[in-house]
Design a protein around this motif. Structure first.
Motif, PDB file in Angstrom:
ATOM      1  N   LYS A 138       2.312  33.932  12.307  1.00 14.20           N
ATOM      2  CA  LYS A 138       2.819  34.577  11.088  1.00 14.20           C
ATOM      3  C   LYS A 138       2.364  36.034  11.008  1.00 14.20           C
ATOM      4  CE  LYS A 138       3.061  30.257   8.480  1.00 14.20           C
ATOM      5  NZ  LYS A 138       2.450  29.448   7.414  1.00 14.20           N
ATOM      6  N   ARG A 171       6.143  18.292  17.246  1.00 17.01           N
ATOM      7  CA  ARG A 171       5.269  18.663  16.125  1.00 17.01           C
ATOM      8  C   ARG A 171       5.359  20.147  15.784  1.00 17.01           C
ATOM      9  NH1 ARG A 171       0.111  14.738  17.333  1.00 17.01           N
ATOM     10  NH2 ARG A 171       1.290  12.812  17.036  1.00 17.01           N
ATOM     11  N   TYR A 173       7.959  22.093  16.555  1.00 15.75           N
ATOM     12  CA  TYR A 173       9.348  22.262  16.110  1.00 15.75           C
ATOM     13  C   TYR A 173       9.496  21.882  14.634  1.00 15.75           C
ATOM     14  CZ  TYR A 173      14.487  21.887  16.425  1.00 15.75           C
ATOM     15  OH  TYR A 173      15.844  22.026  16.247  1.00 15.75           O
ATOM     16  N   ASN A 174       8.901  20.778  14.256  1.00 14.05           N
ATOM     17  CA  ASN A 174       8.953  20.332  12.863  1.00 14.05           C
ATOM     18  C   ASN A 174       8.301  21.347  11.933  1.00 14.05           C
ATOM     19  OD1 ASN A 174       9.686  18.362  10.886  1.00 14.05           O
ATOM     20  ND2 ASN A 174       7.527  17.804  10.748  1.00 14.05           N
ATOM     21  N   GLU A 175       7.248  21.979  12.382  1.00 12.03           N
ATOM     22  CA  GLU A 175       6.553  22.996  11.566  1.00 12.03           C
ATOM     23  C   GLU A 175       7.432  24.234  11.357  1.00 12.03           C
ATOM     24  OE1 GLU A 175       3.981  25.237   9.387  1.00 12.03           O
ATOM     25  OE2 GLU A 175       3.611  23.151   9.905  1.00 12.03           O
ATOM     26  N   ARG A 177      10.531  24.667  11.534  1.00 14.02           N
ATOM     27  CA  ARG A 177      11.804  24.407  10.834  1.00 14.02           C
ATOM     28  C   ARG A 177      11.684  24.610   9.325  1.00 14.02           C
ATOM     29  NH1 ARG A 177      14.957  19.314  13.139  1.00 14.02           N
ATOM     30  NH2 ARG A 177      16.263  20.060  11.472  1.00 14.02           N
ATOM     31  N   ARG A 178      10.469  24.654   8.810  1.00 17.81           N
ATOM     32  CA  ARG A 178      10.250  24.856   7.371  1.00 17.81           C
ATOM     33  C   ARG A 178      10.031  26.315   7.006  1.00 17.81           C
ATOM     34  NH1 ARG A 178       5.852  20.149   7.028  1.00 17.81           N
ATOM     35  NH2 ARG A 178       4.977  21.598   8.507  1.00 17.81           N
ATOM     36  N   TRP A 179      10.039  27.196   7.972  1.00 12.87           N
ATOM     37  CA  TRP A 179       9.739  28.607   7.724  1.00 12.87           C
ATOM     38  C   TRP A 179      10.985  29.338   7.226  1.00 12.87           C
ATOM     39  CZ3 TRP A 179       5.909  30.749  11.894  1.00 12.87           C
ATOM     40  CH2 TRP A 179       4.768  29.943  11.909  1.00 12.87           C
ATOM     41  N   PRO A 180      10.795  30.366   6.422  1.00 12.98           N
ATOM     42  CA  PRO A 180      11.941  31.048   5.799  1.00 12.98           C
ATOM     43  C   PRO A 180      12.915  31.702   6.787  1.00 12.98           C
ATOM     44  CG  PRO A 180       9.858  32.058   5.099  1.00 12.98           C
ATOM     45  CD  PRO A 180       9.516  30.908   5.968  1.00 12.98           C
ATOM     46  N   TRP A 182      13.800  30.531   9.671  1.00 11.98           N
ATOM     47  CA  TRP A 182      14.352  29.499  10.542  1.00 11.98           C
ATOM     48  C   TRP A 182      15.875  29.581  10.581  1.00 11.98           C
ATOM     49  CZ3 TRP A 182      13.466  26.319  14.301  1.00 11.98           C
ATOM     50  CH2 TRP A 182      14.357  25.268  14.551  1.00 11.98           C
ATOM     51  N   GLU A 184      18.903  27.246  11.655  1.00 12.07           N
ATOM     52  CA  GLU A 184      19.295  25.884  12.049  1.00 12.07           C
ATOM     53  C   GLU A 184      20.512  25.906  12.973  1.00 12.07           C
ATOM     54  OE1 GLU A 184      19.009  21.905  12.421  1.00 12.07           O
ATOM     55  OE2 GLU A 184      17.671  22.977  11.087  1.00 12.07           O
TER      56      GLU A 184
END
Length: 191
Positions: A138, A171, A173-175, A177-180, A182, A184
């Protein structure tokens, strides 16, 4: 004039010690110089997150050793000009210089000339990224925007969205995917 000179020397010293965006330079991790470079047109609007599928590391010495091993493999066995990733992040929360902000990397075939490839040390199908490593990513991205390397509206994608791979691991990838930032739907990026 003397004050200006002192301020300049202080600034140059801080940059040399801290590096650009707090990145551990190749000199600091004892990396090899690239055999050739190609300059990247900046600012870039795409960040591709990957993992190394190696053991993890949590100390400076262990992380630097893994980065050196990756660079040697890329240059000696794969005939890359340098380590393929733009940056490599260890579980110790440090970012290691790869191809860096200025040079084209060799991380994602077909996307190297328009993106940064940021690689986490470890296998994130099994491992969970450390908070220190996520915070380091970040901070790197914030600094990249501030320094004009990244556009303010850049996108983050997982390596697996662009080529057939499991990278960056379930794991990680899942993290991300929640970032602003991201993205899809990568259909607009596909070659």
């Amino acid at each position: 004039m003397e004050l200006f000179f002192k301020v300049f020397v202080l600034f140059a010293t801080l940059v040399a010690v801290k590096g650009d965006c707090d990145v551990v330079s190749k000199k600091q991790w004892d990396g090899l110089n690239p055999v050739h470079v190609e300059y990247l047109a900046r600012p870039v609007d795409l960040v591709i997150i990957q993992h190394t599928v190696t053991r993890t590391c949590n100390t400076d010495a262990a992380c630097a050793e893994i980065v050196r091993n990756i660079q040697e493999n890329h240059m000696d066995n794969l005939n890359y000009w340098d380590i393929g990733s733009s940056f490599v992040i260890g579980g110790n929360g440090k970012v290691y210089e790869g191809a860096g902000w200025l040079h084209v990397g060799a991380h994602t075939y077909g996307y190297n000339r328009r993106s940064y490839g940021i690689t986490f040390i470890g296998n994130y199908n099994n491992d969970t990224p450390t908070q220190a490593s996520l915070d380091a990513l970040k901070a790197l991205l914030r600094c990249g925007v501030e320094r004009g390397h990244l556009t303010a509206n850049y996108h983050i994608v997982g390596h697996r969205q662009l080529i057939a791979t499991q990278s960056p691991g379930r794991r990680l990838y899942n993290e991300i995917r929640r970032w602003p930032n991201w993205l899809e739907d990568v259909s607009s990026l596909k070659n």
